[in-house]
Design an enzyme around this catalytic site. Sequence first.
Site, short mmCIF file in Angstrom:
data_model
loop_
_atom_site.label_atom_id
_atom_site.label_comp_id
_atom_site.label_asym_id
_atom_site.label_seq_id
_atom_site.Cartn_x
_atom_site.Cartn_y
_atom_site.Cartn_z
CD GLU A 87 -1.02 -0.95 3.71
OE1 GLU A 87 -1.71 0.08 4.16
OE2 GLU A 87 -1.98 -2.37 3.34
CE LYS B 170 7.00 5.99 5.55
NZ LYS B 170 6.45 7.02 6.30
NE ARG C 7 4.00 8.81 15.23
CZ ARG C 7 5.13 8.23 14.09
NH1 ARG C 7 5.11 6.91 13.41
NH2 ARG C 7 5.35 9.01 13.23
CE LYS D 72 11.74 7.28 3.99
NZ LYS D 72 11.42 7.99 5.15
#
Length: 716
Positions: free
Chosen positions: A119, A121, A142, A325
């Site tokens: 999926e 990022k 968070r 990444k």
Amino acid sequence: MVTMTNSAAVLADPTAYAAAVEQASVAAAAYYATGESALDDDAYDRLARGIAAYEAEHPGEVLAASPTGKVAGGAVVGDVPHTVPMLSLDNVFSAEQFATWAASLERRVGRPVTAWSVEPKLDGLAVAARYRDGRFERLITRGDGTAGEDVSHAAGAVVGLPERLAEPVTIEVRGEILMTNEQFDQGNAIRTEHGGAPFANPRNGAAGTLRAKDRAYRVETTFFAYGALPLPDSGELGETLAELPHSEVLAYVAGLGVHTAAGTDVAPVLAATVEEVQARVDAIGSLRASLPFGIDGIVIKADLAADQREAGSGTRAPRWAIAYKLPAVEKITRLLAVEWNVGRTGIIAPRAVLEPVVIDGSTVGYATLHNPADITRRDLRLGDQVMVYKAGDIIPRIEAPVVHLRTGDETPIDFPESCPQCGSDIDTSEQRWRCTRGRNCRLVASVSYAAGRDQLDIEGLGATRVVQLVDAGLVADFADLFTLEREQLLALDRMGETSTDNLLAAIETARTRPLSRVFCALGVRGTGRSMSRRIARYFATMDRIVAADVETLQRVDGIGKEKAAAVVAELVELAPLIGKLVAAGVSMTEPGATPPPEPGTEAAADADPEVGGEAGAGAGGDGGAGSTLPLAGMTVVVTGAMSGALEKLSRNQMNELIERAGGKSSSSVSKRTSLLVAGDKAGSKRAKAEGLGVRITVPEEFAELVGAFLATGEED
Ligand code: IVH
């Protein structure tokens, strides 16, 4: 294949290490608080990797403040405890690193992992949204992973987080809040209108917006869910969620009415093998530039609950998921100057000159600035540190100045007071400024364009020759080329008998070029080679094009209301030039094209406007009905080097071929593409087509498909 250099800052001694820890902590705190870090993501990642490398070699010297091993780099914010820690993710940067990670996970689990969720990022901020009995209750950031900040005040302006769920369940949905590109532009426009400083990029915009209270204006953000978990009083749902594969949790959450990435081009998919994961990673990588929101990687998760359970989690990140990444596509650099260039039609366009910076593997020295209003709206100043975005093949753009890095030495950008090309006045009545001489300002450029390979293709008429003709007063527009006399040419410098005769012969040939090329030569804005062909084939004669109103023009595939209005307006302006061309005996018809039926006739009543146009065009190719054409109704993209029977065809000729065979040619792959002809060295378009499941063919196969149309092409 997506790979990224895993470069790290080199820290030589304890002092350099301590300074790096300090710099990273300050940057992390700013990043997670307001998004206003002095470092771009790439610079922060390099610093963090340098710190980690130093600590690996000197384990006895690790400082307590070090960002390594901490969620959010240790930036502690918030006082609402998370029921289950909100973890971060470990990173990989290449196919090899991913395969190694996957193998180690399989070793840990003790069996092959056969279902991976792949999926996007999403490049925003992690939040938890709590719902009680189906009603929205609380939105929490968070923070440091164990406790976050209550930002419920902002939830009303978050698209994708409904007030009520489709079922009265008690659940915590976790995901990312970001600004889409559109929300970013709108947000910055509203913000600067209210005297605020623009956000440097969508991520900063989302961070700032989430924390802001009592703003006089509303800025929207978007939520994408990437997980869900039960709350203490969720009841049976808790057990259900614990056993569901991750992909089904996402589907369940979407069914409750919460937004996920499911409807996007980079929707989560399941892959059965590491190779399949890698193919999807590559596809997502090549779709990145065309997405309406930012992603900074791909997240790959073991899908099955049992695999996740057995893999477990560390203090910072789960062991069953990894962030792959993508290279950074944003960098901060300095705006050195603004250049003003005058286009063929007299449009004066600003271009930013940047301190060169390497982004995504290429050096960026310039970026587009759309128009003067765009500069004002974004409050750009010379000397500003600016956030520059460049991904894939797209032209680099400045997102915004990084306002908190201003030193006070920045200076305003001067706008031109007269046309930088010819010194005439500037028409500033529209957003895009234009020289009042319009296309005459760029006479040389527009005559050269008209004589170019894809237009009239007049061999021997390069820019230098055109300059001579214009300077000698022989040419005031490109129609004058057709009335040039031998003696006039012979009188010019460096024009001998042979070159004169050759040029006159080339002009003679140009007189008989098809309408599509003559129309293209006019340089009407928004009508390049392909569009000119579509227009010429639809109308068949210049008279009909000129007579068309806004409504009629829209019957041509690809022309919307706005473009139609602009074309009609320009054609009025161009009427004298067209008249001169007619008088000079230049061809004004498209060979083989059948004009559309006159409105009001029986045939017109039966005809579907769009199909009518395409069929008319097709009939020109083989004299048959549109429906028998091999590419009827198909949108075809060509990429890579052509071979076999197609080897010598230019892209333009390939596009002409596609259109003769009833198809529509396009330069970019999308969901609407029906076929990609991929030759040797096909790159990102192939990967994108694979990702979207578009049919791909090789040039030889394609040549067979359109074989009958190959020979009927116009000679070039
Ligand atoms: S899963 C326990 N999925 O990336 C697993 N995270 O760098 C937690 N992110 O903290 C995260 N898109 O803020 C997950 N599809 C996605 C994501 C995603 C973006 C963020 C998230 C996470 C950070 C780690």
